[in-house]
Write an enzyme that holds these catalytic residues in place. Structure first.
Site, PDB file in Angstrom:
ATOM      1  N   GLY A 135      42.506  32.675  37.364  1.00  0.00           N
ATOM      2  CA  GLY A 135      41.511  31.747  36.848  1.00  0.00           C
ATOM      3  C   GLY A 135      41.918  31.137  35.527  1.00  0.00           C
ATOM      4  O   GLY A 135      41.765  29.926  35.299  1.00  0.00           O
TER       5      GLY A 135
ATOM      6  N   GLU B 204      45.729  36.531  25.554  1.00  0.00           N
ATOM      7  CA  GLU B 204      46.059  37.506  26.586  1.00  0.00           C
ATOM      8  C   GLU B 204      46.406  38.838  25.933  1.00  0.00           C
ATOM      9  O   GLU B 204      47.290  38.906  25.083  1.00  0.00           O
ATOM     10  CB  GLU B 204      47.241  37.004  27.416  1.00  0.00           C
ATOM     11  CG  GLU B 204      47.870  38.038  28.344  1.00  0.00           C
ATOM     12  CD  GLU B 204      46.899  38.635  29.336  1.00  0.00           C
ATOM     13  OE1 GLU B 204      46.760  39.877  29.337  1.00  0.00           O
ATOM     14  OE2 GLU B 204      46.264  37.873  30.093  1.00  0.00           O
TER      15      GLU B 204
ATOM     16  N   GLY C  53      47.474  39.554  36.867  1.00  0.00           N
ATOM     17  CA  GLY C  53      47.882  40.415  37.965  1.00  0.00           C
ATOM     18  C   GLY C  53      49.028  39.866  38.784  1.00  0.00           C
ATOM     19  O   GLY C  53      49.597  40.588  39.610  1.00  0.00           O
TER      20      GLY C  53
ATOM     21  N   ALA D 259      51.290  41.785  45.063  1.00  0.00           N
ATOM     22  CA  ALA D 259      52.232  41.683  46.177  1.00  0.00           C
ATOM     23  C   ALA D 259      52.338  40.258  46.719  1.00  0.00           C
ATOM     24  O   ALA D 259      52.851  40.049  47.811  1.00  0.00           O
ATOM     25  CB  ALA D 259      51.826  42.636  47.303  1.00  0.00           C
TER      26      ALA D 259
ATOM     27  N   HIS E  58      41.726  45.579  44.667  1.00  0.00           N
ATOM     28  CA  HIS E  58      41.007  44.313  44.692  1.00  0.00           C
ATOM     29  C   HIS E  58      39.559  44.520  44.257  1.00  0.00           C
ATOM     30  O   HIS E  58      38.662  44.624  45.079  1.00  0.00           O
ATOM     31  CB  HIS E  58      41.051  43.702  46.095  1.00  0.00           C
ATOM     32  CG  HIS E  58      42.435  43.409  46.566  1.00  0.00           C
ATOM     33  ND1 HIS E  58      42.854  43.637  47.853  1.00  0.00           N
ATOM     34  CD2 HIS E  58      43.513  42.930  45.905  1.00  0.00           C
ATOM     35  CE1 HIS E  58      44.127  43.297  47.963  1.00  0.00           C
ATOM     36  NE2 HIS E  58      44.543  42.857  46.799  1.00  0.00           N
TER      37      HIS E  58
ATOM     38  N   GLY F 104      38.274  36.753  39.152  1.00  0.00           N
ATOM     39  CA  GLY F 104      37.804  37.499  40.319  1.00  0.00           C
ATOM     40  C   GLY F 104      36.387  37.986  40.220  1.00  0.00           C
ATOM     41  O   GLY F 104      35.764  38.303  41.248  1.00  0.00           O
TER      42      GLY F 104
END
Length: 583
Positions: free
Chosen positions: A49, A68, A119, A124, A505, A538
């Site tokens: 985001g 960050e 992330g 992955a 998640h 998220g």
């Protein structure tokens, strides 16, 4: 993926740049008072985001700062193996300065990332579109014509993240296909869509350098994937499409300032405008301590610190009185994709299961349950400590007894396999891990409380009904597949020791909804009861996706940016603001 001109890439492939959607609480830049602000937009966090927002806002002409708390990683400083836990695990209090955090709650063990690029450094890079039904579930249902709106944002996100079909399937993927065939579900097997650069069609071994393949020369040079399996330890070969190679790279090229290892501790409305109409003072400090605090004055603030990070920050701001009108729905309806981590180990196997991309393939074992094949690179065996022999039984206090029974049976029937299955040595070479996800809805709540074991300060704590500790049908599939292929089934230790599932998640907690009693943000990602304050990460998700969420977070962030006009347009927007901040 075909090259696009830089302007096309930065304007959503020519689709979204002109999108409208009246912004009613945006502060128009005042040239005479420009020096009063450090930036037009301050973004807390640089994950999906935050990076999307930084890219699109700089494209629109705004001054952007990104704070960050994690480190900036390059191929030169990434850990060569996750045994180098000081550069792999994130735990600032213990001076662990890596990028993967393991957060244990009463209801769940959550894995999530902290880094410049969020992330994306440790994920992955599996980028899948969820089923259309997710837009009819949860509190965002009816807030937009989702079926019509989202496809173009997914298309933009796929281009920017370089999504392509896995071109380096390897032993673990064929092992999953074999399992699906023996279970009668071979037709559900597929190779994943991933954010990896594979090079030209004739690039058989990988490792070849190419000029920017995505943004018409405006992006960095890249190297093709060599299938080392190291995606989740951090790609050291410039093949993984992390955010610092697309959205964030382009944002910084256009002037965004990224301040790494910088932790936000307070956000306060400026002056007498308690609703943030005049902007915000954002107070930060060095992540590792030992440095002075700094105050940043911003016209607008975007919280993009991940689901757990954004919830923690906003809860602390509400508690200390900096943002007292944050909705009481903060922390409600946190979802985990109804997820479970399992696996099968093949002790002594001559077949190397560590090569390929981190998640290269998947299958469906029923209409709601999706399994992906996961791997770590050779030598990265630290994660072996999170797994043990596959255990059934009932969730709760008797589960350890079921584990003892399962381990005892294996020791009697296959003693050497039992012993080798619990040793770290060659774990990544001999193991196919399963990431199991379901679309079935379920959630827990997060609260900001002082835990009994540490009453000196408040922290996130999980509440509500227990979420399923394990997924019986996934356990049954693992047991059958292990028996059919000669392996040893694995369960996660968190299920056995703590009676909680493990998930990578975590979603929701600041969900999108029509009213503040059901969510924290409205359909344009604006925080209820405040102006010029957004949540874009998220935590905004309002339904269980059933697939890896990164692509959806990216697409929703693209959508959120369409509501903000280019700098210089609608100069009188703030005077037109008629939105009820309490609505």
């Amino acid at each position: 993926m075909p090259d696009l001109p830089h302007d096309a890439a930065l304007s959503n492939c020519g689709v979204q740049a002109g999108a409208t959607g009246q912004r009613m609480d945006w502060i128009a830049p005042d040239r005479q008072s420009q020096d009063a602000y450090d930036c037009d937009y301050l973004i807390v966090g640089s994950g999906f985001g935050g990076s999307v927002s930084a890219c699109r806002l700089t494209e629109k002409g705004y001054d952007v700062a990104v704070l960050e708390q994690g480190r900036r990683w390059t191929p030169d400083n990434l850990p060569s193996t996750n045994w180098k836990f000081w550069d792999y695990l994130w735990r600032p209090g213990l001076r662990l300065k890596g990028f993967l955090n393991l957060a244990l709650f009463k209801h769940v063990l959550i894995l999530h990332g902290n880094a410049v690029g969020g992330g994306s450094i440790t994920y992955a890079q599996t980028l899948l579109v969820p089923p259309d039904t997710v837009w009819k579930d949860g509190d965002w249902a009816g807030l937009d014509d989702w079926d019509k709106v989202m496809p173009r944002h997914y298309a933009t996100a796929k281009h920017m993240l370089g999504v392509t079909r896995n071109k380096r399937p390897d032993a673990a993927d064929w092992k999953l296909r074999e399992m699906a065939e023996k279970a009668g579900g071979a037709e559900t097997f597929y190779l994943t869509d991933v954010g990896v650069f594979f090079g030209d069609a004739d690039d058989a071994t990988g490792g070849k350098e190419y000029p920017d393949p995505y943004f018409g020369g405006e992006g960095p040079a890249r190297k093709s994937c060599n299938g080392c399996g190291g995606c989740m330890v951090g790609c050291r070969h410039d093949a993984k499409n992390t955010l610092d190679k697309n959205y964030l790279y382009l944002a910084e090229k256009r002037g965004a300032k990224v301040h790494a290892e910088t932790r936000v501790v307070d956000i306060r409305p400026i002056g007498g405008a308690a609703d943030g109409a005049a902007g915000y003072d954002v107070i930060s400090e060095p992540t590792w301590g030992g440095g002075p605090q700094r105050t940043w004055r911003a016209r607008n603030v975007i919280i993009a610190a991940s689901s757990l990070g954004s919830q923690s920050l906003l809860f602390s701001l509400k508690e200390k009185g900096s943002l007292p009108k944050l909705p009481d729905s903060l922390g409600k309806r946190v979802r985990t994709n109804a997820e479970s981590l399992l696996g099968i180990r093949y002790p002594g196997s001559k077949e190397d299961l560590s090569t390929g991309v981190a998640i290269g393939s998947g299958i469906y074992i029923d209409d709601h349950t999706h399994i992906e094949a996961v791997r770590y690179p050779a030598g990265s065996n630290l994660m072996s400590s999170l797994f043990t022999v596959l255990t059934g039984g009932r969730p709760g206090a008797t589960r350890p007894l079921s584990w003892l029974s399962a381990m005892g049976k294996l020791l009697v029937t296959r003693p050497m396999a039992a012993l080798r299955s619990i040793l770290p040595y060659r774990f990544s070479n001999e193991t196919v891990l399963f990431l199991v996800m379901q679309t079935l809805d379920g959630h827990l709540d997060m609260k900001w409380k002082r835990p009994w074991y540490w009453p000196f300060r408040s922290k996130l704590t999980s509440h509500g009904d227990p979420i399923p500790t394990f997924i019986p049908q996934a356990n049954a599939f693992t047991a059958r597949a292990a028996e059919a292929t000669g392996g040893v089934g694995l369960s996660s230790m968190s299920e056995i020791l703590f009676n909680v599932p493990m998930t990578a998640h975590c979603m929701g907690g600041c969900g999108m909804a029509a009213t503040p009693d059901r969510g924290v943000i409205d359909h344009q990602n604006r925080v209820f009861n405040y102006r010029n304050l957004y949540v874009i990460d998220g935590s905004m998700l309002s339904a269980n996706l059933g697939v890896n969420p990164s692509l959806t977070i990216t697409a929703l962030a693209e959508r959120a940016m369409t509501f903000i006009p280019p700098r210089g347009e609608m100069a009188d927007a703030s005077s037109q603001d008629t939105r009820d901040p309490g609505a």
